[in-house]
Write an enzyme that holds these catalytic residues in place. Structure first.
Site, PDB file in Angstrom:
ATOM      1  N   ASP A  73       9.943  -4.917  -3.014  1.00  0.00           N
ATOM      2  CA  ASP A  73       9.380  -5.659  -1.877  1.00  0.00           C
ATOM      3  C   ASP A  73       8.268  -6.570  -2.424  1.00  0.00           C
ATOM      4  O   ASP A  73       7.310  -6.888  -1.728  1.00  0.00           O
ATOM      5  CB  ASP A  73       8.829  -4.657  -0.845  1.00  0.00           C
ATOM      6  CG  ASP A  73       8.602  -5.279   0.530  1.00  0.00           C
ATOM      7  OD1 ASP A  73       9.252  -6.288   0.854  1.00  0.00           O
ATOM      8  OD2 ASP A  73       7.754  -4.756   1.287  1.00  0.00           O
ATOM      9  N   ASP A  94       2.905  -1.402  -8.858  1.00  0.00           N
ATOM     10  CA  ASP A  94       2.239  -2.535  -8.208  1.00  0.00           C
ATOM     11  C   ASP A  94       0.983  -2.865  -8.999  1.00  0.00           C
ATOM     12  O   ASP A  94       0.380  -1.962  -9.600  1.00  0.00           O
ATOM     13  CB  ASP A  94       1.881  -2.191  -6.747  1.00  0.00           C
ATOM     14  CG  ASP A  94       1.698  -3.442  -5.890  1.00  0.00           C
ATOM     15  OD1 ASP A  94       0.826  -4.282  -6.229  1.00  0.00           O
ATOM     16  OD2 ASP A  94       2.422  -3.590  -4.893  1.00  0.00           O
ATOM     17  N   PRO A 132       0.792  -1.237   0.000  1.00  0.00           N
ATOM     18  CA  PRO A 132       0.000   0.000   0.000  1.00  0.00           C
ATOM     19  C   PRO A 132       0.825   1.289   0.000  1.00  0.00           C
ATOM     20  O   PRO A 132       0.273   2.359  -0.193  1.00  0.00           O
ATOM     21  CB  PRO A 132      -0.821  -0.111   1.293  1.00  0.00           C
ATOM     22  CG  PRO A 132       0.024  -0.947   2.200  1.00  0.00           C
ATOM     23  CD  PRO A 132       0.729  -1.926   1.306  1.00  0.00           C
ATOM     24  N   GLY A 133       2.165   1.209   0.259  1.00  0.00           N
ATOM     25  CA  GLY A 133       2.946   2.433   0.068  1.00  0.00           C
ATOM     26  C   GLY A 133       3.897   2.807   1.189  1.00  0.00           C
ATOM     27  O   GLY A 133       4.387   3.932   1.217  1.00  0.00           O
ATOM     28  N   GLY A 134       4.194   1.896   2.083  1.00  0.00           N
ATOM     29  CA  GLY A 134       5.111   2.201   3.194  1.00  0.00           C
ATOM     30  C   GLY A 134       6.494   2.616   2.706  1.00  0.00           C
ATOM     31  O   GLY A 134       7.073   3.606   3.171  1.00  0.00           O
ATOM     32  N   LYS A 142      11.789 -12.943  -0.423  1.00  0.00           N
ATOM     33  CA  LYS A 142      10.777 -13.513   0.468  1.00  0.00           C
ATOM     34  C   LYS A 142      10.693 -15.014   0.249  1.00  0.00           C
ATOM     35  O   LYS A 142      10.685 -15.472  -0.897  1.00  0.00           O
ATOM     36  CB  LYS A 142       9.429 -12.863   0.186  1.00  0.00           C
ATOM     37  CG  LYS A 142       9.418 -11.381   0.540  1.00  0.00           C
ATOM     38  CD  LYS A 142       8.138 -10.730   0.057  1.00  0.00           C
ATOM     39  CE  LYS A 142       8.133  -9.241   0.293  1.00  0.00           C
ATOM     40  NZ  LYS A 142       7.977  -8.852   1.675  1.00  0.00           N
TER      41      LYS A 142
END
Ligand SMILES: C[S@@+](CC[C@H](N)C(=O)[O-])C[C@H]1O[C@@H](n2cnc3c(N)ncnc32)[C@H](O)[C@@H]1O
Length: 302
Positions: free
Chosen positions: A236, A198, A180-182, A265
């Protein structure tokens, strides 16, 4: 004789053991989350920190133990595990290590810090040097509970603090897997110009920040040979590490990004083989940060 020790984050002991095995370092025994090795220090990405000059020291009394440490140097971090009361009494005789949360982008402390732990009532393990400037490799930040839309920003704060560099005003960044944009929030606050990519939309407040533009598409569909080169490429993205490796190599080969910070990941089993391929990229830095989950952070700086 113990010569090095490696601290795993909780639940990641098996990953650290695999790192040490691959690097040829034997594990003599585990002391809580600390793997004690009779071998010289090796690089172990899954270690929160490595104790690079470990030695056993007799502790005939609390005072004698504290004096032995203070004779070596001033600052010592304690890894508490056994003989709680005795180790606390010993810790009290040492200068306190300041534990103020870091205010990003303040640099990591540069003061010399060693580490120690009681192995038995009359014996401790101590290392005047270790790879992290933080107590037990734990980086704590003064958090922002209003701005970022997810807690992933802490992982990026830690990575940038650890590599000692961050994008500056006017530098260009691609943030792949941005929603969402961190991370985009972190980069935009540093004054960088960020293109957030994204398949999912960015949080509206982040998309509206100065310097932020959005592309709602797959990061794997971008052809780096067709893109304007960027100063920094961040990823990410949730994907298999070998797919990320292909993406990073394409951007490197095209000369389309100068600096990389990416999360590898893992789902289920850790893909140690692909992690080793990332680590083998010349100049690469690969680590399991305090804010990382089942993932490693890869950084490559120009
Ligand atoms: C862990 S989240 C990213 C969190 C983000 N860094 C932040 O700070 O808020 C992973 C993101 O990867 C995105 N993703 C998965 N596959 C993708 C692809 N092929 N291209 C772009 N983004 C992708 C997901 O939509 C998801 O938003």
């Amino acid at each position: 004789m113990i010569r090095s020790a490696y601290l795993a984050a909780e639940g990641f002991e098996a990953d650290l053991a695999e790192d040490l095995h691959r690097a040829g370092a034997r594990i003599d025994t585990w002391h809580g989350r600390l793997a004690l090795s009779p071998d010289l220090p090796v690089t172990a990405p899954w270690a929160l920190e490595a104790w690079t000059d470990a030695r056993e020291i007799a502790v005939p009394s609390v005072k004698a133990g504290a004096d032995a440490l203070r004779t070596i140097q001033r600052n010592w971090a304690h890894y508490p595990l056994l003989h709680h009361r005795r180790s606390m009494l010993l810790a009290e005789r040492l200068p306190p290590v300041k534990a103020r949360p870091l205010v990003f982008p303040e640099p990591a402390p540069t003061g010399h810090l060693g580490a120690w732990t009681l192995l038995a009532t009359d014996r401790m393990l101590a290392s005047p040097t270790k790879t992290s400037p933080f107590v037990n490799g734990e980086v704590h930040f003064a958090e922002d509970r209003e701005g970022p839309p997810s807690r992933a920003y802490l992982k990026l704060w830690e990575a940038l603090t650890r590599i000692g560099r961050h994008p500056g005003p006017g530098e260009t960044c691609l943030d792949l897997g941005a929603s969402p944009g961190g991370w985009t929030w972190v980069l935009a606050r540093l004054g960088a110009r960020v293109t957030a990519v994204d398949k999912a939309p960015l949080d509206a407040a982040i998309a509206a920040m100065p310097g932020v533009s959005c592309r709602q598409e797959s990061a794997f569909g971008l052809d780096p040979r067709q893109e304007v080169p960027v100063d920094w490429l961040f990823s990410d993205i949730i994907c298999y590490p070998d797919r990320l490796l292909g993406l990073v190599r394409r951007w490197m080969e095209a000369g389309a990004a100068r600096n990389f910070v990416c999360t590898l990941k893992f789902q289920g089993e850790t893909d140690h083989a692909t992690a080793a391929e990332f680590a083998a990229i010349p100049g690469a830095c690969l680590f399991h940060g305090f804010h990382n989950k089942h993932e490693l952070t890869f950084a490559l700086l120009a």
